[in-house]
Motif scaffolding. Sequence first.
Motif, PDB file in Angstrom:
ATOM      1  N   MET A 317      18.606   3.266   1.573  1.00  0.00           N
ATOM      2  CA  MET A 317      19.318   2.192   0.898  1.00  0.00           C
ATOM      3  C   MET A 317      20.661   1.887   1.552  1.00  0.00           C
ATOM      4  N   LEU A 318      21.334   2.892   2.102  1.00  0.00           N
ATOM      5  CA  LEU A 318      22.613   2.641   2.764  1.00  0.00           C
ATOM      6  C   LEU A 318      22.437   1.652   3.904  1.00  0.00           C
ATOM      7  N   SER A 319      21.403   1.870   4.739  1.00  0.00           N
ATOM      8  CA  SER A 319      21.177   0.962   5.864  1.00  0.00           C
ATOM      9  C   SER A 319      20.833  -0.437   5.385  1.00  0.00           C
ATOM     10  N   LEU A 320      19.957  -0.543   4.389  1.00  0.00           N
ATOM     11  CA  LEU A 320      19.568  -1.854   3.873  1.00  0.00           C
ATOM     12  C   LEU A 320      20.773  -2.603   3.315  1.00  0.00           C
ATOM     13  N   PHE A 321      21.598  -1.884   2.556  1.00  0.00           N
ATOM     14  CA  PHE A 321      22.757  -2.524   1.924  1.00  0.00           C
ATOM     15  C   PHE A 321      23.800  -2.895   2.975  1.00  0.00           C
ATOM     16  N   ASP A 322      24.106  -1.950   3.857  1.00  0.00           N
ATOM     17  CA  ASP A 322      25.143  -2.192   4.858  1.00  0.00           C
ATOM     18  C   ASP A 322      24.752  -3.321   5.802  1.00  0.00           C
ATOM     19  N   LYS A 323      23.464  -3.405   6.162  1.00  0.00           N
ATOM     20  CA  LYS A 323      23.029  -4.456   7.076  1.00  0.00           C
ATOM     21  C   LYS A 323      22.757  -5.777   6.351  1.00  0.00           C
ATOM     22  N   GLN A 324      22.846  -5.763   5.024  1.00  0.00           N
ATOM     23  CA  GLN A 324      22.626  -6.979   4.216  1.00  0.00           C
ATOM     24  C   GLN A 324      21.238  -7.564   4.488  1.00  0.00           C
ATOM     25  N   VAL A 325      20.244  -6.674   4.416  1.00  0.00           N
ATOM     26  CA  VAL A 325      18.870  -7.051   4.734  1.00  0.00           C
ATOM     27  C   VAL A 325      18.146  -7.523   3.476  1.00  0.00           C
ATOM     28  N   GLN A 326      17.457  -8.626   3.591  1.00  0.00           N
ATOM     29  CA  GLN A 326      16.576  -9.111   2.524  1.00  0.00           C
ATOM     30  C   GLN A 326      15.176  -8.564   2.758  1.00  0.00           C
ATOM     31  N   VAL A 327      14.524  -8.072   1.706  1.00  0.00           N
ATOM     32  CA  VAL A 327      13.172  -7.529   1.810  1.00  0.00           C
ATOM     33  C   VAL A 327      12.271  -8.288   0.846  1.00  0.00           C
ATOM     34  N   ARG A 328      11.150  -8.788   1.359  1.00  0.00           N
ATOM     35  CA  ARG A 328      10.159  -9.466   0.521  1.00  0.00           C
ATOM     36  C   ARG A 328       8.801  -8.831   0.765  1.00  0.00           C
ATOM     37  N   MET A 329       7.960  -8.840  -0.257  1.00  0.00           N
ATOM     38  CA  MET A 329       6.678  -8.141  -0.130  1.00  0.00           C
ATOM     39  C   MET A 329       5.727  -8.591  -1.228  1.00  0.00           C
ATOM     40  N   GLY A 330       4.487  -8.091  -1.159  1.00  0.00           N
ATOM     41  CA  GLY A 330       3.518  -8.310  -2.227  1.00  0.00           C
ATOM     42  C   GLY A 330       2.176  -8.779  -1.711  1.00  0.00           C
ATOM     43  N   GLN A 331       1.165  -8.620  -2.583  1.00  0.00           N
ATOM     44  CA  GLN A 331      -0.166  -9.121  -2.262  1.00  0.00           C
ATOM     45  C   GLN A 331      -0.118 -10.629  -2.031  1.00  0.00           C
ATOM     46  N   ALA A 332      -0.984 -11.112  -1.184  1.00  0.00           N
ATOM     47  CA  ALA A 332      -0.977 -12.537  -0.843  1.00  0.00           C
ATOM     48  C   ALA A 332      -1.507 -13.387  -1.985  1.00  0.00           C
ATOM     49  N   ASN A 333      -0.753 -14.424  -2.318  1.00  0.00           N
ATOM     50  CA  ASN A 333      -1.196 -15.419  -3.302  1.00  0.00           C
ATOM     51  C   ASN A 333      -2.035 -16.461  -2.566  1.00  0.00           C
ATOM     52  N   VAL A 334      -3.285 -16.111  -2.335  1.00  0.00           N
ATOM     53  CA  VAL A 334      -4.150 -16.831  -1.395  1.00  0.00           C
ATOM     54  C   VAL A 334      -4.142 -18.329  -1.619  1.00  0.00           C
ATOM     55  N   HIS A 335      -4.350 -18.751  -2.857  1.00  0.00           N
ATOM     56  CA  HIS A 335      -4.547 -20.178  -3.112  1.00  0.00           C
ATOM     57  C   HIS A 335      -3.309 -21.011  -2.791  1.00  0.00           C
ATOM     58  N   ALA A 336      -2.125 -20.386  -2.814  1.00  0.00           N
ATOM     59  CA  ALA A 336      -0.902 -21.119  -2.512  1.00  0.00           C
ATOM     60  C   ALA A 336      -0.812 -21.504  -1.040  1.00  0.00           C
ATOM     61  N   HIS A 337      -1.626 -20.880  -0.192  1.00  0.00           N
ATOM     62  CA  HIS A 337      -1.501 -21.102   1.244  1.00  0.00           C
ATOM     63  C   HIS A 337      -2.705 -21.807   1.868  1.00  0.00           C
ATOM     64  N   VAL A 338      -3.754 -22.013   1.104  1.00  0.00           N
ATOM     65  CA  VAL A 338      -4.983 -22.584   1.666  1.00  0.00           C
ATOM     66  C   VAL A 338      -4.758 -23.986   2.207  1.00  0.00           C
ATOM     67  N   ASP A 339      -3.960 -24.807   1.522  1.00  0.00           N
ATOM     68  CA  ASP A 339      -3.738 -26.177   1.988  1.00  0.00           C
ATOM     69  C   ASP A 339      -3.046 -26.208   3.349  1.00  0.00           C
ATOM     70  N   HIS A 340      -2.212 -25.208   3.631  1.00  0.00           N
ATOM     71  CA  HIS A 340      -1.581 -25.132   4.949  1.00  0.00           C
ATOM     72  C   HIS A 340      -2.584 -24.686   6.016  1.00  0.00           C
ATOM     73  N   LEU A 341      -3.481 -23.795   5.619  1.00  0.00           N
ATOM     74  CA  LEU A 341      -4.349 -23.137   6.595  1.00  0.00           C
ATOM     75  C   LEU A 341      -5.635 -23.888   6.899  1.00  0.00           C
ATOM     76  N   LEU A 342      -6.204 -24.564   5.922  1.00  0.00           N
ATOM     77  CA  LEU A 342      -7.518 -25.184   6.127  1.00  0.00           C
ATOM     78  C   LEU A 342      -7.516 -26.175   7.288  1.00  0.00           C
ATOM     79  N   PRO A 343      -6.491 -27.033   7.440  1.00  0.00           N
ATOM     80  CA  PRO A 343      -6.495 -27.926   8.609  1.00  0.00           C
ATOM     81  C   PRO A 343      -6.458 -27.171   9.938  1.00  0.00           C
ATOM     82  N   LEU A 344      -5.773 -26.037   9.989  1.00  0.00           N
ATOM     83  CA  LEU A 344      -5.717 -25.245  11.215  1.00  0.00           C
ATOM     84  C   LEU A 344      -7.060 -24.582  11.500  1.00  0.00           C
ATOM     85  N   VAL A 345      -7.734 -24.140  10.438  1.00  0.00           N
ATOM     86  CA  VAL A 345      -9.044 -23.515  10.572  1.00  0.00           C
ATOM     87  C   VAL A 345     -10.069 -24.509  11.111  1.00  0.00           C
ATOM     88  N   GLU A 346      -9.978 -25.749  10.653  1.00  0.00           N
ATOM     89  CA  GLU A 346     -10.966 -26.764  11.026  1.00  0.00           C
ATOM     90  C   GLU A 346     -10.581 -27.556  12.276  1.00  0.00           C
TER      91      GLU A 346
END
Length: 390
Positions: A317-346
């Motif tokens: 935590m000292l390193s994270l706090f001192d470096k002012q690092v933002q951390v994001r994580m979590g399982q993928a919310n698949v449906h929120a990204h399909v509209d971005h990806l489908l044109p690339l897939v096709e």
Amino acid sequence: MRAVTWQGKRHVSVETVPDPTLDEPTDVIIEVTSTAICGSDLHLYEVLGPFMDKGDIVGHETMGMIVEAGSESELSAGDRVVIPFPIACGHCWMCSRGLVTQCETTQVREHGSGAALFGYSRLYGSVPGGQAEYLRVPHANFGAITVGTDLPDHRYLFLSDVLPTAWQGVAYAGVQRGDSLAVFGLGPIGQFAARIAAHLGATVYAIDPVPERRAMAERHGITTFDSDAVEQIRDLTEGRGPDAVIDAVGMEAHGSPVTTAAHSIVGLLPDAVGRKVFETAGLDRLGALYGAIDLVRRGGTISLSGVYGGQADPIPMLSLFDKQVQVRMGQANVHAHVDHLLPLVEDESDPLGLEDFVTHRAPLEQAPAMYETFQKKEDGCIKVVLDPRS
């Protein structure tokens, strides 16, 4: 039907099990045409055994053809669909905000977990998975993604997990055109996270000890390193470190002998005891995460796409706090990204390189051998697709 079933630590087998049936009017049954082995399936194979029951059907990267549709499904037999790994209703408070992996209708409250997932242990509902000839899909109106019929399965299959997970990892990293990004791990998620970031205009560096994985990434314009590359990448980013780092490794990272031994010990405990230990004192192998914290520039962002499950992990935590690092994580919310990806897939030009991803194809019956090959990173194995119809 035939299905891949969990039988014990590092032991899956293909067994004859009952065919699925429609349980709710919004269900559909699909005949599986392609199903993939995911890196997170290896967590079930190795670490999460205390939450598995002998005979559980595994697998959560699946697509196929609908053979039976519930009366309220709004889908039809013959529709070709991809099945995202989270099971979500599409209308609850969480789903309405795009957080489908936190769906309040399917949350596994017994274990304090988010939305139910296909083929992924008691922690996520013990729902039969898709490494099988047939799959029941709950909440299919929202869950199933209808796709066209012109392109082969491998152009669509990874909408089930890999592509949305990688896209979310890059989005959580906040990568913009001209930014620099480092990716730890060039397994399936790392491969596409690196390619997506490069497609969006970032300069991408990636670290992986496996030569075949580095070679694949290099074919898509990624600068790669085998290991111990923190100082090299820092030098390439004016001494600061990259703007963001994606950890695409997670709990399977090589780490200290203590945590490696802890994983082995938990796997040997009686299931009830092992579950309790994992939920209260579980430790992850944190080599990739520690590397990310060290490498990212001050004021930068770390995005965790790799799966972690420990409840007692020591975090600097000292390193994270001192470096002012933002951390994001979590399982993928698949449906929120399909509209971005489908044109690339096709897209005919295949900008994400889907034609250069699958390294191994096999009949469903060969799944046990493919699990072993994938886990041991043998034979250049990066992504396995199983065909239940072979």
